[in-house]
Write a protein that holds these residues in place. Structure first.
Motif, PDB file in Angstrom:
ATOM      1  N   ILE A 339     -30.102 -37.064  -0.952  1.00  0.00           N
ATOM      2  CA  ILE A 339     -31.125 -38.029  -0.549  1.00  0.00           C
ATOM      3  C   ILE A 339     -31.854 -37.517   0.702  1.00  0.00           C
ATOM      4  N   GLN A 340     -31.061 -36.986   1.686  1.00  0.00           N
ATOM      5  CA  GLN A 340     -31.666 -36.499   2.919  1.00  0.00           C
ATOM      6  C   GLN A 340     -32.564 -35.287   2.637  1.00  0.00           C
ATOM      7  N   THR A 341     -32.090 -34.385   1.753  1.00  0.00           N
ATOM      8  CA  THR A 341     -32.898 -33.203   1.418  1.00  0.00           C
ATOM      9  C   THR A 341     -34.188 -33.616   0.719  1.00  0.00           C
ATOM     10  N   THR A 342     -34.073 -34.596  -0.194  1.00  0.00           N
ATOM     11  CA  THR A 342     -35.266 -35.090  -0.902  1.00  0.00           C
ATOM     12  C   THR A 342     -36.250 -35.698   0.078  1.00  0.00           C
ATOM     13  N   ARG A 343     -35.751 -36.467   1.031  1.00  0.00           N
ATOM     14  CA  ARG A 343     -36.633 -37.070   2.027  1.00  0.00           C
ATOM     15  C   ARG A 343     -37.303 -36.002   2.889  1.00  0.00           C
ATOM     16  N   GLN A 344     -36.520 -34.934   3.222  1.00  0.00           N
ATOM     17  CA  GLN A 344     -37.088 -33.864   4.046  1.00  0.00           C
ATOM     18  C   GLN A 344     -38.172 -33.111   3.279  1.00  0.00           C
ATOM     19  N   VAL A 345     -37.893 -32.835   1.993  1.00  0.00           N
ATOM     20  CA  VAL A 345     -38.906 -32.163   1.164  1.00  0.00           C
ATOM     21  C   VAL A 345     -40.143 -33.030   1.037  1.00  0.00           C
ATOM     22  N   SER A 346     -39.946 -34.332   0.831  1.00  0.00           N
ATOM     23  CA  SER A 346     -41.081 -35.256   0.721  1.00  0.00           C
ATOM     24  C   SER A 346     -41.869 -35.306   2.019  1.00  0.00           C
ATOM     25  N   TYR A 347     -41.130 -35.265   3.155  1.00  0.00           N
ATOM     26  CA  TYR A 347     -41.811 -35.311   4.457  1.00  0.00           C
ATOM     27  C   TYR A 347     -42.599 -34.026   4.691  1.00  0.00           C
ATOM     28  N   ASN A 348     -42.018 -32.885   4.320  1.00  0.00           N
ATOM     29  CA  ASN A 348     -42.718 -31.628   4.509  1.00  0.00           C
ATOM     30  C   ASN A 348     -43.964 -31.537   3.654  1.00  0.00           C
ATOM     31  N   LEU A 349     -43.886 -32.093   2.443  1.00  0.00           N
ATOM     32  CA  LEU A 349     -45.063 -32.080   1.577  1.00  0.00           C
ATOM     33  C   LEU A 349     -46.180 -32.928   2.165  1.00  0.00           C
ATOM     34  N   MET A 350     -45.855 -34.105   2.647  1.00  0.00           N
ATOM     35  CA  MET A 350     -46.855 -34.994   3.233  1.00  0.00           C
ATOM     36  C   MET A 350     -46.147 -35.928   4.210  1.00  0.00           C
ATOM     37  N   PRO A 351     -46.154 -35.608   5.523  1.00  0.00           N
ATOM     38  CA  PRO A 351     -45.450 -36.454   6.489  1.00  0.00           C
ATOM     39  C   PRO A 351     -46.072 -37.848   6.562  1.00  0.00           C
ATOM     40  N   SER A 352     -45.254 -38.833   6.429  1.00  0.00           N
ATOM     41  CA  SER A 352     -45.751 -40.213   6.489  1.00  0.00           C
ATOM     42  C   SER A 352     -46.153 -40.593   7.898  1.00  0.00           C
ATOM     43  N   THR A 353     -45.553 -39.950   8.900  1.00  0.00           N
ATOM     44  CA  THR A 353     -45.906 -40.282  10.291  1.00  0.00           C
ATOM     45  C   THR A 353     -47.343 -39.895  10.617  1.00  0.00           C
ATOM     46  N   LEU A 354     -47.934 -38.959   9.829  1.00  0.00           N
ATOM     47  CA  LEU A 354     -49.291 -38.522  10.127  1.00  0.00           C
ATOM     48  C   LEU A 354     -50.283 -39.668   9.955  1.00  0.00           C
ATOM     49  N   SER A 355     -50.109 -40.449   8.906  1.00  0.00           N
ATOM     50  CA  SER A 355     -51.005 -41.594   8.688  1.00  0.00           C
ATOM     51  C   SER A 355     -50.566 -42.818   9.464  1.00  0.00           C
ATOM     52  N   ASP A 356     -49.280 -42.880   9.825  1.00  0.00           N
ATOM     53  CA  ASP A 356     -48.780 -44.072  10.521  1.00  0.00           C
ATOM     54  C   ASP A 356     -48.954 -43.964  12.027  1.00  0.00           C
ATOM     55  N   PHE A 357     -48.646 -42.773  12.640  1.00  0.00           N
ATOM     56  CA  PHE A 357     -48.630 -42.662  14.104  1.00  0.00           C
ATOM     57  C   PHE A 357     -49.587 -41.601  14.651  1.00  0.00           C
ATOM     58  N   GLY A 358     -50.207 -40.820  13.792  1.00  0.00           N
ATOM     59  CA  GLY A 358     -51.183 -39.851  14.273  1.00  0.00           C
ATOM     60  C   GLY A 358     -50.619 -38.440  14.380  1.00  0.00           C
ATOM     61  N   LEU A 359     -51.527 -37.517  14.797  1.00  0.00           N
ATOM     62  CA  LEU A 359     -51.184 -36.098  14.823  1.00  0.00           C
ATOM     63  C   LEU A 359     -50.179 -35.766  15.926  1.00  0.00           C
ATOM     64  N   GLY A 360     -50.307 -36.380  17.113  1.00  0.00           N
ATOM     65  CA  GLY A 360     -49.427 -36.053  18.229  1.00  0.00           C
ATOM     66  C   GLY A 360     -47.974 -36.363  17.925  1.00  0.00           C
ATOM     67  N   ALA A 361     -47.714 -37.561  17.421  1.00  0.00           N
ATOM     68  CA  ALA A 361     -46.346 -37.945  17.103  1.00  0.00           C
ATOM     69  C   ALA A 361     -45.775 -37.064  15.992  1.00  0.00           C
ATOM     70  N   THR A 362     -46.608 -36.704  15.018  1.00  0.00           N
ATOM     71  CA  THR A 362     -46.138 -35.861  13.917  1.00  0.00           C
ATOM     72  C   THR A 362     -45.783 -34.461  14.404  1.00  0.00           C
ATOM     73  N   LEU A 363     -46.608 -33.874  15.314  1.00  0.00           N
ATOM     74  CA  LEU A 363     -46.289 -32.561  15.853  1.00  0.00           C
ATOM     75  C   LEU A 363     -45.022 -32.605  16.705  1.00  0.00           C
ATOM     76  N   ASN A 364     -44.815 -33.689  17.451  1.00  0.00           N
ATOM     77  CA  ASN A 364     -43.588 -33.835  18.239  1.00  0.00           C
ATOM     78  C   ASN A 364     -42.358 -33.883  17.328  1.00  0.00           C
ATOM     79  N   LEU A 365     -42.462 -34.646  16.224  1.00  0.00           N
ATOM     80  CA  LEU A 365     -41.359 -34.735  15.276  1.00  0.00           C
ATOM     81  C   LEU A 365     -41.130 -33.385  14.596  1.00  0.00           C
ATOM     82  N   LEU A 366     -42.216 -32.635  14.305  1.00  0.00           N
ATOM     83  CA  LEU A 366     -42.089 -31.298  13.712  1.00  0.00           C
ATOM     84  C   LEU A 366     -41.346 -30.357  14.651  1.00  0.00           C
ATOM     85  N   ALA A 367     -41.641 -30.446  15.958  1.00  0.00           N
ATOM     86  CA  ALA A 367     -40.947 -29.600  16.935  1.00  0.00           C
ATOM     87  C   ALA A 367     -39.459 -29.924  16.978  1.00  0.00           C
TER      88      ALA A 367
END
Length: 492
Positions: A339-367
């Motif tokens: 389940i965790q791997t599927t969620r990670q793959v889904s996040y990598n394909l299209m991070p949900s935080t990008l539309s919810d919290f913006g680019l800055g928060a998504t880059l911080n989470l990516l780091a």
């Protein structure tokens, strides 16, 4: 004409150099002979004077010995022993051929002179011993009288021998001077002969050759004037042809300008078409990723969650023994990891935080995620709040950062990576910098295949160009790598 000029100059230089060299050699040889003659004459004169002084010294010593025997006073106050030593030392030097006076004088060797010195030598030795016996401190009157008689018997022989030596040496010196004089006259005659030969065989041919050259130059000038007259007519016709050619060139230039404009317009249309195709392709890729991520999250993810719930329910059944419960626990853990791997793959394909919290928060989470997965310290520097960007710009910048981070982790061998984002007046600047090994962008592997890093750079440049931005790369071996992209925000 230039070759003829150089030929004449070379010939004149060669002839005159040869002539002047021969004259200079003869002149220098004459000067050397004169110098040698003067120096030899000075040495010979000094030798003659010293040899003549020997006669005087022998007579002076004899006179002093005679006066001492008669017990009479003498006006000569020179010490007898000092005078005797001078006489003996000079005789020895004459015999050896070297006089040490105020400077070194050489007595020229001669078989005749050596023979004369050999004849004088017995008389000199007898007189010298007698003078020594006469001046001995303990000598009696009878001994002095006997020594004086021996001296008087040999004095005439010594004086005549020295006279003969002096006259012979002077004669030989005069003969050497005459010989050098003859050599000097020979050199003078040779010099005059060389001048005559040079006048006949050097200067006359040079004058004749120069006359021929001048005549050829005059003929060439006349031919050149005739050729110039012919060229004037040809130039007139050529000027008319040039006017026609200039008009043709102007027409050709206008045609080339129109063709260039048409080519540029075609290139711009092709570039615009390529940009539209690339944008559509990337947009399709992002849409497909978004759909696939949604399918993973909503479809497979929900099914895996239901499967996990059923496994946990079966695990709590009382009829199972401990071994079966352990197997169900392992199954639940495996389902959870899936389940965790599927969620990670889904996040990598299209991070949900990008539309919810913006680019800055998504880059911080990516780091943070990259730090956990790779063990490399990844730091985000920039705003956490949302920046006014379009969805296409946000996803484009995120993909560029994702690609740059992937390259840094996989190829740079870095210990620290920094993601920096800041918003200026009308631009957004994103940079990814690492302290890794760096590379040379212009270097290609031996098999001519592009490096994976270079392929990733082309993808990032394409995304930056589609966002109407600019991407720059700063790297060198051993100094890390920095990728910076800047896009305008007024297009939002």
């Amino acid at each position: 004409m230039t070759q003829l000029h150089q030929q004449v100059a070379r010939r004149l230089t060669r002839f005159y150099s040869l002539a002047l060299t021969v004259i200079a050699l003869l002149s220098v040889a004459g000067l050397l002979f004169i110098h040698c003659t003067i120096r030899a004459h000075n040495d010979d004169s000094r030798v003659v004077n010293i040899a003549g002084r020997q006669r005087m010294l022998s007579q002076r010593l004899t006179k002093l010995a005679l006066l001492r025997t008669l017990d009479q006073r003498s006006a000569d106050r020179v010490a007898f022993d000092s005078l005797l030593n001078t006489w003996a030392q000079t005789h020895r030097q004459l015999r050896e051929g070297v006089l040490q006076m105020e400077k070194r004088y050489t007595v020229r060797p001669s078989a005749t002179l050596d023979s004369m010195m050999a004849q004088i030598e017995p008389s000199f030795q007898i007189m010298y011993r007698s003078f020594r016996q006469f001046s001995a401190p303990g000598a009696t009157a009878q001994e002095r009288q006997a020594a004086l008689e021996v001296i008087l018997q040999n004095e005439l022989t010594f004086v005549e021998g020295m006279n003969t030596f002096v006259f012979q040496f002077d004669r030989e010196s005069f003969e050497r001077v005459q010989s050098l004089s003859r050599i000097e006259w020979f050199l003078t005659g040779a010099t005059l002969l060389v001048l005559l030969i040079e006048g006949l065989f050097v200067f006359r041919p040079v004058v004749a050759h120069t006359r021929n050259v001048i005549r050829q130059l005059d003929q060439s000038e006349q031919a050149l004037q005739e050729t110039n007259r012919q060229l004037e007519g040809a130039n007139t016709a050529l000027a008319a042809a040039n006017e026609n050619l200039a008009e043709t060139n102007r027409e050709l230039l206008a045609t080339q300008t129109e063709l260039l404009h048409a080519t540029e317009e075609k290139y711009r249309l092709q570039l615009a078409e390529t940009t539209v195709r690339s944008a559509a392709l990337l947009e399709g890729q992002e849409e497909e990723r978004r759909r696939f991520a949604r399918e993973l999250h909503d479809g497979i993810g929900q099914m895996l969650t239901g499967l996990k719930l059923h496994a946990e329910k079966l695990q709590s059944t009382a009829t199972l023994d401990d071994k079966q419960r352990a197997r169900f626990a392992e199954l639940c853990d495996l389902i959870y990891e899936t389940i965790q791997t599927t969620r990670q793959v889904s996040y990598n394909l299209m991070p949900s935080t990008l539309s919810d919290f913006g680019l800055g928060a998504t880059l911080n989470l990516l780091a943070e995620q990259t730090t956990r997965s790779s063990g490399i310290e990844v730091v985000y520097e920039g705003p956490r709040e949302s920046i006014s960007l379009s969805p296409a710009q946000e996803i484009g910048l995120y993909r560029i950062a994702q690609e740059a981070l992937h390259n840094a982790v996989k190829y740079a061998r870095a210990l620290q990576i920094t993601i920096h984002l800041h918003h200026e007046a009308n631009r957004v600047v994103l940079s990814v910098r690492d302290n890794g090994q760096g590379f040379r962008p212009d270097q290609r592997p031996p098999n001519s295949d592009p490096l994976p890093v270079l392929s990733g750079l082309e993808n990032m440049r394409t995304r930056a160009r589609l966002l109407h931005g600019e991407l720059s790369l700063q790297t060198s071996p051993g100094n890390g790598t920095e990728i910076m992209v800047s896009i305008p925000t007024e297009r939002v």
